[in-house]
Write an enzyme that holds these catalytic residues in place. Structure first.
Site, PDB file in Angstrom:
ATOM      1  N   LYS A  47     -46.607   2.386  38.266  1.00  0.00           N
ATOM      2  CA  LYS A  47     -47.813   3.151  37.736  1.00  0.00           C
ATOM      3  C   LYS A  47     -48.153   4.270  38.759  1.00  0.00           C
ATOM      4  O   LYS A  47     -47.871   4.020  39.845  1.00  0.00           O
ATOM      5  CB  LYS A  47     -48.861   2.020  37.523  1.00  0.00           C
ATOM      6  CG  LYS A  47     -50.231   2.529  37.406  1.00  0.00           C
ATOM      7  CD  LYS A  47     -50.412   2.687  36.078  1.00  0.00           C
ATOM      8  CE  LYS A  47     -51.847   3.394  35.713  1.00  0.00           C
ATOM      9  NZ  LYS A  47     -51.872   4.106  34.365  1.00  0.00           N
ATOM     10  N   ASN A  71     -52.558   7.785  24.052  1.00  0.00           N
ATOM     11  CA  ASN A  71     -53.329   7.163  25.349  1.00  0.00           C
ATOM     12  C   ASN A  71     -54.006   8.129  26.049  1.00  0.00           C
ATOM     13  O   ASN A  71     -53.736   9.165  26.117  1.00  0.00           O
ATOM     14  CB  ASN A  71     -52.427   6.075  25.909  1.00  0.00           C
ATOM     15  CG  ASN A  71     -51.713   6.936  27.228  1.00  0.00           C
ATOM     16  OD1 ASN A  71     -52.564   7.075  28.337  1.00  0.00           O
ATOM     17  ND2 ASN A  71     -50.661   7.501  27.142  1.00  0.00           N
ATOM     18  N   GLY A  74     -55.998   7.893  31.883  1.00  0.00           N
ATOM     19  CA  GLY A  74     -56.753   8.442  32.919  1.00  0.00           C
ATOM     20  C   GLY A  74     -56.311   7.827  34.428  1.00  0.00           C
ATOM     21  O   GLY A  74     -57.092   7.982  35.212  1.00  0.00           O
ATOM     22  N   CYS A 134     -49.674  14.612  33.788  1.00  0.00           N
ATOM     23  CA  CYS A 134     -50.882  14.087  33.029  1.00  0.00           C
ATOM     24  C   CYS A 134     -51.658  14.616  32.310  1.00  0.00           C
ATOM     25  O   CYS A 134     -52.556  15.424  32.932  1.00  0.00           O
ATOM     26  CB  CYS A 134     -51.400  12.664  33.925  1.00  0.00           C
ATOM     27  SG  CYS A 134     -52.632  11.750  32.885  1.00  0.00           S
ATOM     28  N   LYS A 169     -42.229  15.145  37.550  1.00  0.00           N
ATOM     29  CA  LYS A 169     -42.435  14.838  36.163  1.00  0.00           C
ATOM     30  C   LYS A 169     -43.057  15.837  35.446  1.00  0.00           C
ATOM     31  O   LYS A 169     -44.096  16.182  35.894  1.00  0.00           O
ATOM     32  CB  LYS A 169     -43.051  13.562  36.198  1.00  0.00           C
ATOM     33  CG  LYS A 169     -43.106  13.071  34.754  1.00  0.00           C
ATOM     34  CD  LYS A 169     -43.630  11.306  34.548  1.00  0.00           C
ATOM     35  CE  LYS A 169     -43.623  11.163  33.421  1.00  0.00           C
ATOM     36  NZ  LYS A 169     -44.089   9.618  33.183  1.00  0.00           N
ATOM     37  N   GLY A 247     -38.824   9.772  26.580  1.00  0.00           N
ATOM     38  CA  GLY A 247     -39.926  10.292  25.591  1.00  0.00           C
ATOM     39  C   GLY A 247     -39.214   9.623  24.337  1.00  0.00           C
ATOM     40  O   GLY A 247     -38.010  10.068  23.688  1.00  0.00           O
ATOM     41  N   THR A 270     -43.040   3.297  26.011  1.00  0.00           N
ATOM     42  CA  THR A 270     -43.669   2.603  24.782  1.00  0.00           C
ATOM     43  C   THR A 270     -42.945   1.730  24.098  1.00  0.00           C
ATOM     44  O   THR A 270     -43.837   0.589  23.639  1.00  0.00           O
ATOM     45  CB  THR A 270     -44.240   3.987  23.696  1.00  0.00           C
ATOM     46  OG1 THR A 270     -45.105   4.685  24.491  1.00  0.00           O
ATOM     47  CG2 THR A 270     -45.045   3.255  22.670  1.00  0.00           C
TER      48      THR A 270
END
Lengths: 306, 267
Positions: A47, A71, A74, A134, A169, A247, A270
């Site tokens: 994470k 999502n 944050g 992000c 990323k 993805g 996911t």
């Protein structure tokens, strides 16, 4: 049964297979330890870790969409000190099985990225993945990933601070992914990973309200897979450094599409929420494909689409 | 306590009230489940990716069954409601912490449920009733269960069978006319610990009442969830103190909860 090798190499780091989790969908591995065998994974990607604890966004933070989800977490996380104290010892254990450890780093400023990277310099970490993509935090993050000049500079700063190879990323929320991929390469990135989530929005028509408190969120899941494959293809053809594709991967075929498009490795995100065993299943399905097509080395498949 | 994904057969399913379903699953999770915990069911339609969290209404370890009472709120729960005996469903569980039942020992216990907060309290009421006569027994148990109206009344008889139960309805169509907290005040119920589950305004009112009386109150919270296992940080609740996981003031409902001491929640 033909013998085949799924081993891949990125920036000098060898992975037993090309499958890893996408950051943010797997905690720090520990949370899923009772649901799957972590030692079977090519790598665990943590994470996102920031310099100080980040509290993230208000709730609701998640919403399901057709074949996907939005999502806006944050990047809530306890910060680098707690990460090193609490999470790294467990990851070190998994690492001893040959599963690589990649730490995802986030920051509001170049200095914050650099500080986190410096704290990790003597730690048992194989690679660093820098989150410049992000969509759900207000300062930093995505801003660094949308402007080629900024991306080049932040990549340079991260690279000069890092003792481990650096993966940048990338966000898909740009007009020309090739320019961003090249900027990361020019800045010295050892690899790039893409795509982060696609910015989306969902509205509850009965209540006439946004479903997410943040109004917008990042779309992930099978719904975005064709977009991701296209962008991985474009990026892989724009740079000479390895690409990690992600993805919407939920099956072996989805992963193979990424590899054929030019990805050396694939991250699963996911899909794990839908099936905690997804990565293990995908590793098996890649193996079945290789047997069926008599592929002895997975590297033969990288970028092999014509 | 372990978490896993398993396939469970449906033994039976019926509709208890409009849109409220009662599903009984054949699963070894029944041996592990504790009151206040939940499971998450996966849809068979793979365009619906996320497992749906559903509280456990009761578990019978001897029979190997788990009872889930849930409301149809969308396409996912709609899919579950169409399952019948012999069908199967993928289940992630057992999840969450559950109510600290040992704190009920020798106490006058109040169970407070509202709407779909009622089912998990039935499990707790049964466990407390089973403890009768043992060292762990509470001194007394009263349940106050609130419903919108007569048409949406369910599990009332199940409660009456195991405990002293008071029903309330928002429209006065049965039981006490008003909210559960109105009933607790009007009847001047005497208790020294409360366990609750229900809509946020109800929990907030109860937490405030208990804070005024300096009585310990446990609340079970809900929030939109994705992973169910504590990795995505989708389902957090604001806390008064710094949370152990992220060192901020956002605790994970699926993992540190769903049951919290009401004093730890920022209302």
């Amino acid at each position: 049964m033909t013998a085949f090798s799924t081993e891949i190499k990125i920036a000098g780091v060898t992975f037993k297979n090309p499958v890893m989790n996408a950051s943010g969908t797997f905690g720090n591995g520990r949370e899923y330890a009772e649901l799957l065998d972590l030692s079977k994974l090519g790598a665990i990607v943590t994470k996102g870790v920031s310099l100080t604890p980040w509290e993230g966004n208000p709730t609701p933070r998640v919403a399901e969409t057709p074949s996907g989800m939005l999502n806006a977490i944050g990047l809530q996380n306890p910060g680098i000190d707690k990460f090193i104290d609490r999470e790294l010892p467990f990851l070190e254990e998994v690492r001893s099985s040959g599963t690589r450890v990649i730490v995802n780093v986030c920051g509001h400023s170049v200095d914050e990225y650099v500080s986190v990277i410096e704290r990790l310099s003597d730690k048992p970490v194989d690679m660093l993945e820098i989150n410049v993509s992000c969509p759900n935090v207000k300062e930093g993050a995505i801003a660094f990933g949308q402007d080629p000049d900024m991306l080049r500079d932040v990549t340079k700063a991260c690279k000069s601070a890092a003792k481990q190879p650096v993966i940048m990323k990338l966000t898909p929320n740009v007009t020309d992914i090739k320019a961003l991929a090249k900027a990361a390469e020019d800045g010295g990135a050892d690899a790039i990973s893409l795509i982060n989530t696609i910015t989306g929005m969902k509205i509850d028509v009965e209540k006439k309200r946004f479903l997410l408190a943040n109004r917008t969120g990042g779309l992930s899941g099978p719904a975005i897979h064709p977009v991701a494959v296209r962008m991985v293809y474009e990026a892989a053809h724009a740079v000479d450094i390895p690409v990690i594709g992600m993805g919407g991967v939920i099956s072996g075929n989805d992963a193979l599409e990424m590899i054929l498009a030019g990805a050396s490795a694939v991250a699963v995100g996911t899909a794990t929420f839908h099936d905690p065993d997804a990565m293990i299943r995908i590793i098996g399905e890649i193996g079945e494909y290789m047997e069926k097509h008599a592929v002895t080395d997975i590297n033969e498949l990288v970028g092999a689409v014509s | 306590m372990s978490k896993n994904v398993s396939v469970a057969k449906i033994i039976k399913q019926s509709e208890l009230a409009e849109g409220i379903y009662d599903m009984v699953l054949d699963t070894p999770l029944s041996a592990e489940a504790a009151p206040g915990q939940f499971v998450a069911l996966y849809c068979s339609d793979s365009s619906r990716l996320l497992p749906r969290p559903i509280s456990i209404c009761s578990a019978d370890a001897a029979a190997g069954t788990l009872r889930l009472v849930y409301r149809v709120v969308g396409a996912g729960t709609g899919e579950f409601s169409k399952l019948s005996a012999g069908d199967s469903v993928r289940v992630l569980g057992v999840l969450g912490n559950g109510y600290p039942i040992d704190e009920a020992r020798d106490k006058k216990v109040l169970l407070v449920g509202g709407g779909l907060g009622v089912p998990p309290l039935l499990f707790l009421a049964k466990k407390l009733s089973e403890a009768a006569g043992s060292d762990a027994a509470p001194a007394a148990v009263t349940a106050v269960m609130g419903y919108r109206n007569l048409g949406l009344r369910f599990l009332s008889e199940d409660f009456s069978a195991v405990t002293n139960a008071i029903d309330t309805s928002d429209d006065g169509s049965f039981g006490f006319h008003g909210t559960v907290v109105d009933a607790i005040k009007a009847k001047d119920l005497n208790f020294d610990i409360a366990y609750s589950c229900g809509p946020l305004p109800m929990l907030r009112a109860l937490a405030s009442l208990c804070a005024d009386k300096n009585i310990k109150c446990y609340v079970s919270l809900e929030e939109r969830m994705a992973c169910g296992v504590g990795v995505c940080l989708g389902c957090v609740a604001k806390t008064t103190g710094v949370d152990a996981h992220s060192l901020v003031k956002n605790t994970r409902i699926c993992t540190e909860g769903p049951v919290f001491d009401s004093r730890d929640i920022e209302w």
